[in-house]
Design an enzyme around this catalytic site. Structure first.
Site, short mmCIF file in Angstrom:
data_model
loop_
_atom_site.label_atom_id
_atom_site.label_comp_id
_atom_site.label_asym_id
_atom_site.label_seq_id
_atom_site.Cartn_x
_atom_site.Cartn_y
_atom_site.Cartn_z
N TRP A 37 -12.29 -2.35 -7.23
CA TRP A 37 -13.14 -1.98 -8.38
C TRP A 37 -13.86 -0.67 -8.13
O TRP A 37 -14.37 -0.03 -9.04
CB TRP A 37 -14.20 -3.07 -8.65
CG TRP A 37 -13.64 -4.39 -9.06
CD1 TRP A 37 -13.58 -5.51 -8.28
CD2 TRP A 37 -13.08 -4.76 -10.33
NE1 TRP A 37 -13.02 -6.55 -8.99
CE2 TRP A 37 -12.70 -6.12 -10.26
CE3 TRP A 37 -12.86 -4.08 -11.53
CZ2 TRP A 37 -12.12 -6.81 -11.31
CZ3 TRP A 37 -12.28 -4.76 -12.59
CH2 TRP A 37 -11.92 -6.10 -12.48
N ASP A 45 0.83 -1.21 0.00
CA ASP A 45 0.00 0.00 0.00
C ASP A 45 0.87 1.25 0.00
O ASP A 45 1.99 1.24 0.52
CB ASP A 45 -0.92 -0.03 1.23
CG ASP A 45 -2.06 0.97 1.12
OD1 ASP A 45 -2.37 1.41 -0.01
OD2 ASP A 45 -2.63 1.32 2.16
N GLY A 46 0.31 2.31 -0.58
CA GLY A 46 0.96 3.62 -0.53
C GLY A 46 1.47 4.13 -1.87
O GLY A 46 2.14 5.17 -1.92
N GLU A 50 2.38 -13.16 12.30
CA GLU A 50 2.95 -11.99 12.99
C GLU A 50 2.70 -10.78 12.10
O GLU A 50 2.97 -10.82 10.89
CB GLU A 50 4.45 -12.18 13.21
CG GLU A 50 4.78 -13.30 14.18
CD GLU A 50 4.23 -13.04 15.58
OE1 GLU A 50 4.18 -11.88 16.01
OE2 GLU A 50 3.84 -14.03 16.24
N TRP A 70 2.70 8.00 -2.63
CA TRP A 70 4.08 8.17 -3.11
C TRP A 70 4.09 9.08 -4.33
O TRP A 70 4.92 9.98 -4.44
CB TRP A 70 4.64 6.79 -3.47
CG TRP A 70 6.06 6.76 -3.92
CD1 TRP A 70 7.17 6.56 -3.13
CD2 TRP A 70 6.55 6.92 -5.27
NE1 TRP A 70 8.31 6.58 -3.90
CE2 TRP A 70 7.97 6.80 -5.22
CE3 TRP A 70 5.94 7.15 -6.50
CZ2 TRP A 70 8.77 6.90 -6.35
CZ3 TRP A 70 6.75 7.25 -7.63
CH2 TRP A 70 8.14 7.13 -7.55
N LEU A 100 11.24 -20.01 -5.33
CA LEU A 100 10.23 -19.23 -4.63
C LEU A 100 8.85 -19.38 -5.29
O LEU A 100 8.75 -19.31 -6.52
CB LEU A 100 10.64 -17.75 -4.66
CG LEU A 100 9.63 -16.74 -4.12
CD1 LEU A 100 9.62 -16.77 -2.59
CD2 LEU A 100 9.93 -15.34 -4.61
N HIS A 127 1.88 3.51 -9.11
CA HIS A 127 1.67 2.08 -9.37
C HIS A 127 2.83 1.51 -10.19
O HIS A 127 3.27 0.39 -9.96
CB HIS A 127 0.34 1.86 -10.10
CG HIS A 127 -0.85 2.22 -9.27
ND1 HIS A 127 -0.97 1.88 -7.94
CD2 HIS A 127 -1.98 2.93 -9.56
CE1 HIS A 127 -2.11 2.35 -7.46
NE2 HIS A 127 -2.74 2.99 -8.42
C1 IPE Z 1 -5.39 -2.87 -0.15
O1 IPE Z 1 -5.03 -1.55 -0.38
C2 IPE Z 1 -5.30 -3.65 -1.39
C3 IPE Z 1 -4.01 -3.67 -2.08
C4 IPE Z 1 -2.87 -3.23 -1.66
C5 IPE Z 1 -4.06 -4.29 -3.35
P1 IPE Z 1 -6.10 -0.38 -0.37
O2 IPE Z 1 -5.31 0.88 -0.36
O3 IPE Z 1 -7.09 -0.53 -1.44
O4 IPE Z 1 -6.81 -0.62 1.04
P2 IPE Z 1 -7.92 0.23 1.81
O5 IPE Z 1 -9.17 0.15 1.01
O6 IPE Z 1 -7.41 1.63 1.93
O7 IPE Z 1 -8.06 -0.43 3.13
C1 IPE Z 2 -1.79 0.20 -3.32
O1 IPE Z 2 -1.53 1.56 -3.33
C2 IPE Z 2 -1.99 -0.35 -4.70
C3 IPE Z 2 -3.35 -0.81 -4.99
C4 IPE Z 2 -4.35 -0.84 -4.14
C5 IPE Z 2 -3.59 -1.29 -6.32
P1 IPE Z 2 -2.70 2.61 -3.26
O2 IPE Z 2 -3.13 2.95 -4.64
O3 IPE Z 2 -3.79 2.15 -2.37
O4 IPE Z 2 -1.97 3.86 -2.62
P2 IPE Z 2 -2.56 4.90 -1.59
O5 IPE Z 2 -3.10 4.14 -0.42
O6 IPE Z 2 -3.65 5.64 -2.31
O7 IPE Z 2 -1.40 5.76 -1.24
MG MG Z 3 -4.16 2.42 -0.39
#
Ligand code: IPE
Ligand code: IPE
Ligand code: MG
Length: 250
Positions: free
Chosen positions: A59, A10-11, A197, A15, A121, A27
């Site tokens: 989605w 996530d993030g 964990e 970024w 892996l 992405h």
């Molecule tokens: C969770 O990330 C799914 C993936 C990393 C693919 P999200 O950024 O969509 O999660 P929520 O909805 O904020 O919890």
């Molecule tokens: C995770 O990063 C990737 C996917 C869910 C596909 P995000 O797109 O959720 O990034 P943030 O949370 O908006 O920073």
């Molecule tokens: Mg996110």
């Protein structure tokens, strides 16, 4: 060392925003980073790495972002599969792929087919995956078995249900990592994470490199996994003591 590491990557969006770039740039950087992590995990002798790439809830994002994510997925698969194969990585995708564009479904099948017999892996990509979907699928399958008379209600135990989940041939994740600073599971492997964990870091996914991964591994290494026992039991136990104290019969 964990046998199976599961990561919510996530993030990416944040970024990119920090750099005044469109979200898709995040992405792209995130996909680049997967390469780094796969090679770190392979080097450390980790047996399985599961990466959450697209949740069943994603989605709900703007249609353009969803489309760009699908395109990126196809590109990454097509570009990387040969290299993964050369490195003996076995690639698998879990989740409901029936809603994906045909091209993506084809790329997934090709990649899985090519790497099927590899013994390095195991890289699991969770795409259009949801933990609730996974459990419901298992329940539906078992209900069908009971209806067909191949099983009875009493056959349905946690162990049996676990064999019907996605990637049920792999050990459950020992270590769960979420980058990006949120402290939630977001419908990831709900059943399989029962005793994982948990490790949360503020680091945004494109920046989560080897050093951060090593830090997560070292945090894991410093923890005592008790599985319901006392610390003394785990510390002092010979395996025979553990077996004797195990009243669950498993
Ligand atoms: C969770 O990330 C799914 C993936 C990393 C693919 P999200 O950024 O969509 O999660 P929520 O909805 O904020 O919890
Ligand atoms: C995770 O990063 C990737 C996917 C869910 C596909 P995000 O797109 O959720 O990034 P943030 O949370 O908006 O920073
Ligand atoms: Mg996110």
């Amino acid at each position: 060392m964990p046998r199976h590491v599961a990561i919510i990557m996530d993030g990416n969006g944040r970024w990119a925003s920090k750099r005044h770039l469109p979200r898709v740039a995040g992405h792209r950087a995130g996909v680049e980073n997967i390469r780094t992590l796969v090679s770190c995990a392979a080097k450390r002798g980790i047996a399985a790495l599961t990466l959450f790439a697209f949740s069943s809830e994603n989605w709900r994002r703007p249609p353009l972002e969803v489309r760009l994510l699908m395109d990126l997925f196809v590109m990454a698969l097509d570009q990387e599969v040969q290299k993964l194969h050369e490195n003996s990585v076995r690639l698998r995708v879990i989740g409901d792929r029936s809603l994906f564009p045909d091209k993506l479904q084809a790329s997934i099948e090709t990649a899985e087919g090519l790497t099927h017999n590899n013994t390095g892996l195991t890289l699991v990509i969770a795409a259009n995956y949801g933990g609730q979907w996974d459990i419901a699928n298992a329940a539906r399958y078992l209900a069908g078995e009971v209806a067909a008379g191949r099983l009875t209600e009493t056959d349905i135990t946690p162990d049996r249900l676990a064999t019907c989940l996605s990637a049920s041939d792999l050990p459950f994740p020992d270590l769960f990592i979420r980058s990006g600073g949120e402290h939630r599971i977001s419908n990831f492997m709900l059943w399989q994470l029962a005793y994982a964990e948990l490790y949360f870091t503020e680091c945004l996914w494109p920046d989560f490199g080897q050093a951060e991964f090593e830090q997560a591994l070292s945090s894991y290494g410093s923890r005592q996994r008790r599985f319901g026992m006392t610390g003394d039991q785990v510390d002092g136990a010979h395996s025979s003591d553990l077996a004797a104290s195990d009243t669950s019969g498993t």
